[in-house]
Design a protein around this motif. Structure first.
Motif, PDB file in Angstrom:
ATOM      1  N   LYS A 118      -9.816  -0.590  -2.843  1.00 56.19           N
ATOM      2  CA  LYS A 118      -9.869   0.867  -2.979  1.00 56.19           C
ATOM      3  C   LYS A 118      -8.813   1.538  -2.103  1.00 56.19           C
ATOM      4  CE  LYS A 118     -13.934   2.848  -3.203  1.00 56.19           C
ATOM      5  NZ  LYS A 118     -15.333   3.238  -2.879  1.00 56.19           N
ATOM      6  N   GLU A 119      -8.599   1.000  -0.911  1.00 52.65           N
ATOM      7  CA  GLU A 119      -7.604   1.567  -0.006  1.00 52.65           C
ATOM      8  C   GLU A 119      -6.205   1.482  -0.613  1.00 52.65           C
ATOM      9  OE1 GLU A 119      -6.365   3.103   3.926  1.00 52.65           O
ATOM     10  OE2 GLU A 119      -8.202   3.118   2.753  1.00 52.65           O
ATOM     11  N   ILE A 120      -5.895   0.323  -1.236  1.00 49.60           N
ATOM     12  CA  ILE A 120      -4.590   0.163  -1.875  1.00 49.60           C
ATOM     13  C   ILE A 120      -4.442   1.140  -3.038  1.00 49.60           C
ATOM     14  CG2 ILE A 120      -3.192  -1.413  -3.274  1.00 49.60           C
ATOM     15  CD1 ILE A 120      -4.215  -3.676  -1.495  1.00 49.60           C
ATOM     16  N   ASN A 121      -5.539   1.319  -3.815  1.00 48.72           N
ATOM     17  CA  ASN A 121      -5.508   2.275  -4.918  1.00 48.72           C
ATOM     18  C   ASN A 121      -5.194   3.678  -4.424  1.00 48.72           C
ATOM     19  OD1 ASN A 121      -8.205   0.879  -6.957  1.00 48.72           O
ATOM     20  ND2 ASN A 121      -6.067   0.330  -6.812  1.00 48.72           N
ATOM     21  N   ARG A 122      -5.764   4.028  -3.277  1.00 48.41           N
ATOM     22  CA  ARG A 122      -5.651   5.394  -2.785  1.00 48.41           C
ATOM     23  C   ARG A 122      -4.413   5.622  -1.945  1.00 48.41           C
ATOM     24  NH1 ARG A 122     -12.001   6.034  -1.005  1.00 48.41           N
ATOM     25  NH2 ARG A 122     -12.762   6.907  -2.951  1.00 48.41           N
ATOM     26  N   ASN A 123      -3.934   4.573  -1.304  1.00 52.86           N
ATOM     27  CA  ASN A 123      -2.720   4.726  -0.509  1.00 52.86           C
ATOM     28  C   ASN A 123      -1.520   4.975  -1.405  1.00 52.86           C
ATOM     29  OD1 ASN A 123      -3.885   4.456   1.961  1.00 52.86           O
ATOM     30  ND2 ASN A 123      -3.187   2.392   2.357  1.00 52.86           N
ATOM     31  N   LYS A 124      -0.647   5.819  -0.976  1.00 48.93           N
ATOM     32  CA  LYS A 124       0.550   6.122  -1.756  1.00 48.93           C
ATOM     33  C   LYS A 124       1.755   6.107  -0.834  1.00 48.93           C
ATOM     34  CE  LYS A 124       2.773   7.357  -5.505  1.00 48.93           C
ATOM     35  NZ  LYS A 124       2.855   6.485  -6.683  1.00 48.93           N
ATOM     36  N   GLU A 125       2.666   5.182  -1.096  1.00 48.96           N
ATOM     37  CA  GLU A 125       3.938   5.144  -0.389  1.00 48.96           C
ATOM     38  C   GLU A 125       4.977   5.851  -1.251  1.00 48.96           C
ATOM     39  OE1 GLU A 125       4.744   1.280   1.944  1.00 48.96           O
ATOM     40  OE2 GLU A 125       3.464   0.650   0.276  1.00 48.96           O
ATOM     41  N   TYR A 126       5.782   6.703  -0.652  1.00 46.44           N
ATOM     42  CA  TYR A 126       6.773   7.443  -1.423  1.00 46.44           C
ATOM     43  C   TYR A 126       7.855   7.967  -0.486  1.00 46.44           C
ATOM     44  CZ  TYR A 126       3.914  11.416   0.237  1.00 46.44           C
ATOM     45  OH  TYR A 126       3.218  12.310   1.005  1.00 46.44           O
ATOM     46  N   LEU A 127       8.924   8.469  -1.072  1.00 44.56           N
ATOM     47  CA  LEU A 127       9.995   9.090  -0.309  1.00 44.56           C
ATOM     48  C   LEU A 127       9.866  10.608  -0.397  1.00 44.56           C
ATOM     49  CD1 LEU A 127      13.033   6.916  -1.490  1.00 44.56           C
ATOM     50  CD2 LEU A 127      11.731   6.667   0.640  1.00 44.56           C
ATOM     51  N   VAL A 128      10.282  11.279   0.649  1.00 39.74           N
ATOM     52  CA  VAL A 128      10.351  12.740   0.641  1.00 39.74           C
ATOM     53  C   VAL A 128      11.794  13.134   0.909  1.00 39.74           C
ATOM     54  CG1 VAL A 128       9.626  14.876   1.751  1.00 39.74           C
ATOM     55  CG2 VAL A 128       7.979  13.015   1.453  1.00 39.74           C
ATOM     56  N   LEU A 129      12.404  13.792  -0.068  1.00 42.65           N
ATOM     57  CA  LEU A 129      13.768  14.301   0.082  1.00 42.65           C
ATOM     58  C   LEU A 129      13.668  15.777   0.445  1.00 42.65           C
ATOM     59  CD1 LEU A 129      16.828  13.656  -0.268  1.00 42.65           C
ATOM     60  CD2 LEU A 129      16.600  14.537  -2.609  1.00 42.65           C
ATOM     61  N   TYR A 130      14.114  16.109   1.636  1.00 41.68           N
ATOM     62  CA  TYR A 130      13.964  17.462   2.169  1.00 41.68           C
ATOM     63  C   TYR A 130      15.307  18.179   2.122  1.00 41.68           C
ATOM     64  CZ  TYR A 130      12.507  21.118   5.472  1.00 41.68           C
ATOM     65  OH  TYR A 130      12.198  22.312   6.072  1.00 41.68           O
TER      66      TYR A 130
END
Length: 358
Positions: A118-130
């Protein structure tokens, strides 16, 4: 080691007994002192169950590890929940960022890994371009937090090394110079993320985000944008709150899409709702998509490798506390998708449903 790596390691460990203790925790004092009291109560429960099911001499090392747990718990490190895994060869704490819907003790021949799935399902890795008038920065993010700023030959773009005054100049939005700049930023992002393994959320004005998409070599890598006040200094935690709200909404929509996919598969005869049949299909590699309502747990007792009887008491000798963990892991290891959800639409189909590949 990431949660996913820890899951892979724990799922492949088979020892009897394998003890899992999981409960919700507190991030701050004095509430985190309650965590220690709860752990002591769960340790007592685990000891009683182990002594009921096993000979004391055979499990002495496990009992010793259980007694160590209260001294090993560093409450100041606690997040939203904790999962503790103990066996003859394992002594591991895994703190997670989401609260648990079910707390307690599990004792089987393998660990209860459902919370980690469930933790893997909910975790989200992503990039933020500011994108701002003062500079362009690229961050690696996990859920609502920045993990690190990416600094390389391209990033960050600053006023010191590039004229950025035109970024928010309305008269130049469609200029070739501005298009060239955004194309350079896009190419730099692709160099920083060459396999496009991480999606990118952009913090910018809506107009600038549209222009970036128009000149991007791979626009599908961008999942959307959020806007903040670019006329005043912006703190990272401010735009990360916006970013995380966007991601949570995206995840909710993704789960809704998978539920719709499941409902469509019903008419094609590709959906199984019987628990025994779901388990056997998962074993055979037929599971394409498994959806489980987060409140559903089911203890069972195996008759043989492929069949089991459903029981009410998870503390019975030889019981598997929750067969859904086993099913979920079989689907994952055979390249299927698994989701735990609280969305009520799934209950029209059942508390656990499997879409088959064929």
């Amino acid at each position: 080691m990431s949660i996913k790596d820890q899951l892979l390691e724990l799922a492949n460990k088979k020892n009897s007994p394998s003890v899992t203790i999981a409960f919700n925790t507190h991030r701050t004092s004095p509430d985190n002192q309650k965590d220690l009291i709860q752990l002591k109560n769960l340790v007592k429960e685990a000891e009683e169950r182990i002594l009921k099911e096993y000979d004391k001499k055979e499990v002495q090392d496990i009992l010793e590890k259980l007694n160590q747990l209260p001294d090993e718990l560093e409450v100041h490190k606690n997040l939203e929940s904790i999962n503790i895994y103990l066996s003859k060869n394992t002594f591991e704490f895994i703190r997670t960022t989401w609260p648990l819907t079910t707390e307690g003790v599990w004792i089987d021949d393998s660990f209860a890994i459902r919370p980690l799935i469930k933790e893997i399902n909910r975790n989200k890795e992503y990039l933020v371009l500011y994108l701002t008038q003062k500079g362009v920065h690229l961050y690696e993010a996990l859920n609502d937090s920045i993990v690190r700023e990416i600094e390389n030959d391209d990033f960050p773009y600053t006023e010191a090394n590039y004229d950025l005054s035109h970024l928010f100049s309305k008269g130049n939005k469609q200029s070739n110079q501005l298009k060239e700049f955004y194309n350079q930023v896009d190419k730099a992002l692709l160099r920083a993320n060459p396999e496009a393994s991480l999606p990118c959320l952009v913090v910018s004005t809506e107009e600038n985000y549209s222009l970036l998409l128009a000149v991007a070599d791979n626009p599908s890598i961008y999942i959307g944008s959020v806007s903040t006040d670019f006329n005043s200094p912006t703190q990272k935690n401010e735009f990360m709150k916006l970013a995380w709200e966007f991601i949570k909404k995206l995840q909710h929509n993704d789960r809704a899409k998978y539920i719709a996919e499941m409902q469509e598969a019903v008419g094609k005869g590709q959906v199984i709702t019987d628990l025994q049949e779901i388990y056997q299909a998962a074993l055979d590699g037929k599971g394409d998509l498994l959806i489980v309502h987060q409140d559903f747990h089911q203890p069972v007792k195996f008759i043989n490798e492929r069949t089991f009887e459903i029981i009410d008491d998870a503390t019975e000798n030889g019981a598997v506390d929750d067969i859904t963990s086993t099913i979920a892991w079989e689907v994952i290891t055979k390249k299927g998708k698994v989701f735990f959800t609280s969305q009520e639409e799934i209950k029209d189909l059942g508390k656990i449903v499997l879409k088959t590949r064929y």
